[in-house]
Design a protein around this motif. Structure first.
Motif, short mmCIF file in Angstrom:
data_model
loop_
_atom_site.label_atom_id
_atom_site.label_comp_id
_atom_site.label_asym_id
_atom_site.label_seq_id
_atom_site.Cartn_x
_atom_site.Cartn_y
_atom_site.Cartn_z
N GLU A 96 0.84 -1.19 0.00
CA GLU A 96 0.00 0.00 0.00
C GLU A 96 0.89 1.24 0.00
O GLU A 96 1.81 1.33 0.81
N PRO A 97 0.64 2.20 -0.89
CA PRO A 97 1.47 3.41 -0.88
C PRO A 97 1.51 4.06 0.50
O PRO A 97 0.48 4.21 1.16
N GLY A 98 2.71 4.39 0.96
CA GLY A 98 2.86 5.02 2.26
C GLY A 98 2.99 4.05 3.41
O GLY A 98 3.00 4.47 4.57
N THR A 99 3.08 2.76 3.14
CA THR A 99 3.16 1.75 4.20
C THR A 99 4.55 1.14 4.20
O THR A 99 4.99 0.60 3.18
N PHE A 100 5.25 1.22 5.33
CA PHE A 100 6.63 0.72 5.36
C PHE A 100 7.01 0.22 6.75
O PHE A 100 8.19 0.13 7.07
N SER A 101 6.02 -0.12 7.57
CA SER A 101 6.34 -0.54 8.94
C SER A 101 6.77 -2.00 9.00
O SER A 101 7.66 -2.35 9.77
N ASN A 102 6.16 -2.87 8.20
CA ASN A 102 6.57 -4.28 8.24
C ASN A 102 8.01 -4.45 7.79
O ASN A 102 8.72 -5.31 8.29
N ARG A 103 8.42 -3.65 6.81
CA ARG A 103 9.79 -3.78 6.31
C ARG A 103 10.80 -3.50 7.41
O ARG A 103 11.73 -4.28 7.63
N GLU A 104 10.58 -2.40 8.15
CA GLU A 104 11.54 -2.08 9.21
C GLU A 104 11.54 -3.18 10.27
O GLU A 104 12.59 -3.59 10.76
N LEU A 105 10.34 -3.67 10.60
CA LEU A 105 10.26 -4.72 11.63
C LEU A 105 11.04 -5.96 11.20
O LEU A 105 11.79 -6.54 11.98
N MET A 106 10.88 -6.36 9.94
CA MET A 106 11.56 -7.58 9.47
C MET A 106 13.07 -7.35 9.33
O MET A 106 13.86 -8.26 9.55
N GLU A 107 13.46 -6.15 8.96
CA GLU A 107 14.89 -5.88 8.81
C GLU A 107 15.59 -5.77 10.15
O GLU A 107 16.73 -6.22 10.30
N THR A 108 14.92 -5.16 11.15
CA THR A 108 15.62 -4.91 12.41
C THR A 108 15.44 -6.05 13.41
O THR A 108 16.39 -6.40 14.10
N THR A 109 14.23 -6.61 13.52
CA THR A 109 13.97 -7.62 14.55
C THR A 109 13.26 -8.84 13.95
O THR A 109 12.11 -9.13 14.31
N PRO A 110 13.94 -9.57 13.06
CA PRO A 110 13.26 -10.69 12.39
C PRO A 110 12.84 -11.81 13.33
O PRO A 110 11.83 -12.47 13.08
N HIS A 111 13.58 -12.01 14.43
CA HIS A 111 13.20 -13.10 15.34
C HIS A 111 11.85 -12.86 16.00
O HIS A 111 11.17 -13.80 16.39
N LEU A 112 11.45 -11.59 16.14
CA LEU A 112 10.14 -11.29 16.73
C LEU A 112 9.04 -11.90 15.87
O LEU A 112 8.08 -12.49 16.39
N LEU A 113 9.17 -11.74 14.54
CA LEU A 113 8.17 -12.32 13.65
C LEU A 113 8.22 -13.84 13.68
O LEU A 113 7.18 -14.51 13.73
N ILE A 114 9.41 -14.39 13.70
CA ILE A 114 9.53 -15.85 13.64
C ILE A 114 8.99 -16.50 14.92
O ILE A 114 8.31 -17.52 14.86
N GLU A 115 9.22 -15.86 16.07
CA GLU A 115 8.64 -16.39 17.31
C GLU A 115 7.12 -16.32 17.26
O GLU A 115 6.42 -17.27 17.67
N GLY A 116 6.59 -15.22 16.74
CA GLY A 116 5.14 -15.10 16.61
C GLY A 116 4.57 -16.17 15.69
O GLY A 116 3.51 -16.74 15.96
N ILE A 117 5.28 -16.46 14.62
CA ILE A 117 4.85 -17.51 13.68
C ILE A 117 4.81 -18.85 14.40
O ILE A 117 3.84 -19.61 14.27
#
Lengths: 436, 197
Positions: A96-117
């Motif tokens: 979505e134009p103007g949306t860039f929060s997931n990218r920063e989250l995955m680039e800086t703290t990828p383990h947070l997403l993987i633990e959630g998964i």
């Protein structure tokens, strides 16, 4: 390196999702674990049944962060119990134009997403998960793959995770440039190797999703909220935000603000505080003209409604939604018909072509807007724009068509005079436009 | 021309990691494109047949996605964002400066074969608007006035090394990895104005 301060370093850290955004090398498993990574997973595997994990998430009322706001725990509860293959796909298409929060989250703290998964898969009984990440996010995908390799080596993924009977493989599936892949059924088609075009529903993915099997599809930020909820409990989570919109949200702020970026804030912050306190106002101290609350997709919020709390309830009173909370600010210098044209060009470019009203309608909107912006419009064009919108909205398989009409409808609602001024010979006492 | 052994090994690795062969198609096409920069028809056919799939739907995939190229592209694919957040920050001026500097043909390719200019939609780096993607990297905020200097840096990076795409000598093999192109190491001499106004 020049030693310049990077943009992201100026952003404040938030209480949950962005707490460790400034910690260097959080992709390294040891660094991540020193900051609490995988404590939630260890706790869940030792103390909770899968149903109890879903119960905690349901109690916390995690509303889906991708835009629709559907409660994640309820979504998980739709997955059939018992044996049989099930899948989790994480929607990291973020286009979505103007949306860039997931990218920063995955680039800086990828383990947070993987633990959630891992927590979600444990709760619903899925042994395979996909992260569908847009093709342009190459560095984020590399970070995720590094983190997954490290987690598997430490028995946090793979077989018999931490000595339990829970097995999980995570695959990072990279897209190749298509906004439509953020639509959940188009996303599934893309993973299945087909042209990514939305499916008709029912059946819903919880019944027949990836490869026809029950599938949970959640946004990155939704899943990234889970580890802290399991670690700290639902009440901790509900202390943030508002009673009906608990938790924090990462607001992506862009456009005419001095300090654009990702801000993790309590749900319910007003646009005024977001723009002036966090975004530090508009360059040149110019006036805000209008705000787009959810990228290109949602109806606009006029400058006299900046005190609207940005939670899941209040924007509805203005006929719009929180959506992905990607806030684009336009100041008083913007020509609204030109900006609208730019937004509709986006939807026309990204329409997958499956449904005729969207494929053809977005093209006709572009043509009419181009004509108006070139000073060649005719007075009937404004009614024509609304008629084309009416021919698209609600008459297509997915939300892209509905999204595409919002910029036209909003701009005509709030700034019709700008269109009129660009149309030669527009009658001074024009009849009111029929809106339906 | 057949795919390189490394690419074939990569496609086999992808296939083994996925539950069904059809899911390996998109990642495998990307792996094949990584070898020579674009996807000739015979390459698409070769990838599909490796996976035991019909080549025709594979071609339908390749023509759908903006990041898969079914025509030759330059060593550097420049995808300039035109979406609203970049538009509000002057992306049209940046695009014009790139056009003036590169003089692209009707396919978007520069005469020297080094660059392909594409106009893209939001790439998710709006705080650095106006920005563009240069192959794997995001570069921004851009300024029309410094576009010639930006392109000069990219030309220097390609000098002496093998390149892929239009200029490539197929017998020379894949292009060497140049390392990541990040804003701070690529364009140090440009103003680093991250806080606006």
């Amino acid at each position: 390196m020049s030693g310049a301060i990077t943009f992201e370093q100026l952003m404040p850290a938030g209480p949950n999702l962005t707490e460790h955004r400034h910690v260097p090398n959080m992709v390294d498993l040891e660094v991540a674990r020193s900051r609490g990574a995988y404590e939630g997973l260890a706790k869940a595997l030792a103390e909770y049944t899968p149903e109890q994990v879903t119960g905690v998430v349901m109690d916390a009322t995690v509303l889906g962060r991708g835009g629709a706001g559907f409660p994640a725990g309820r979504k998980w509860s739709f997955i059939p119990k018992g044996p049989g293959q099930k899948y989790l796909t994480v929607n990291a298409d973020e286009s979505e134009p103007g949306t860039f929060s997931n990218r920063e989250l995955m680039e800086t703290t990828p383990h947070l997403l993987i633990e959630g998964i891992a927590l979600c898969c444990y709760a619903v009984g899925a042994s395979r998960a996909f992260i569908y990440i847009r093709g342009e996010y190459i560095h984020a995908a590399n970070q995720l793959n590094r983190a997954i390799d490290a987690a598997r080596a430490a028995n946090l993924l793979g077989d018999k995770i931490l000595g339990s009977d829970f097995n999980l493989e995570v695959f990072v599936f990279q897209g190749a440039g298509a906004y439509i892949c953020g639509e959940e059924t188009a996303l599934l088609e893309s993973i299945e190797g087909n042209r990514p075009m939305p499916r008709s529903r029912p059946p819903f993915p919880a019944v027949a999703g990836l490869y026809g099997k029950p599938t949970v599809i959640n946004n990155v930020e939704t899943i990234a909220n889970i580890p802290a909820i399991i670690r700290n409990g639902a009440d901790w989570y509900k202390a943030f935000g508002t009673p009906t919109s608990p938790g924090t949200k990462v607001y992506s702020l862009s456009g005419h603000v001095r300090r654009p970026g990702n801000y993790e804030l309590n749900l319910g912050i007003s646009l005024r505080d977001l723009i002036y306190e966090y975004g530090q106002g508009v360059p040149g101290d110019r006036a805000v003209k209008v705000v787009l609350p959810s990228g290109a997709a949602a109806p606009w919020i006029p400058a006299d409604a900046l005190d609207t709390p940005m939670d899941y309830d209040n924007p509805r009173k203005l006929g719009t939604i929180l959506g992905s909370a990607s806030v684009i600010v336009m100041d008083e210098t913007v020509s609204i018909p030109h900006a609208t044209l730019r937004l509709i060009e986006f939807f026309n470019h990204e329409s997958c072509g499956k449904c005729t009203p969207c494929r053809e309608g977005t093209l006709w909107l572009v043509k009419a807007l181009q004509r108006i912006c070139a000073g060649e419009g005719v007075p009937e064009d404004l009614q024509l724009l609304l008629n084309v919108c009416d021919s698209i909205a609600g008459k297509v398989l997915c939300a892209l068509g509905d999204f595409a009409v919002s910029p036209v409808q909003s701009s005509l609602k709030y700034f019709r005079h700008e269109y009129e001024a660009m149309i030669p010979g527009y009658p001074t006492a024009a009849p009111a436009l029929a809106t339906d | 021309m057949a795919l390189a052994p490394e690419t074939i090994a990569e496609i086999e690795r992808i296939r083994a990691a996925l539950p069904e062969a059809r899911s390996a198609l998109l990642p495998s096409l990307k792996a094949a494109q990584g070898e020579r920069g674009w996807l000739p028809q015979e390459t698409i056919k070769e990838v599909a047949e490796m996976l035991g799939l019909d080549p025709n739907p594979a071609y339908m995939l390749a023509t759908f996605y903006t990041m898969l190229h079914t025509e030759p592209v330059g060593h550097y694919v420049l995808e300039v964002c035109r979406s609203l957040p970049c538009y509000l920050r002057g992306s049209d001026g940046v695009t014009e400066a790139l056009r003036a500097e590169l003089q692209p043909d009707e396919h978007g390719n520069s005469a020297d074969g080094l660059f392909s200019l594409k106009i893209g939609e939001c790439l998710g780096d709006c705080p650095h608007a106006p920005m563009m993607r240069v192959n794997d990297d995001f570069v921004g905020p851009l300024d029309a006035a410094t576009i010639p200097e930006t392109l000069a840096i990219l030309r220097r990076r390609a000098e002496g090394g093998r390149v892929r795409g239009l200029m490539a000598d197929p017998a020379a093999g894949p292009a060497p990895n140049e390392g990541p192109l990040t804003f701070s190491n690529a364009i140090q001499s440009l103003p680093l104005t991250r806080v606006r106004d």
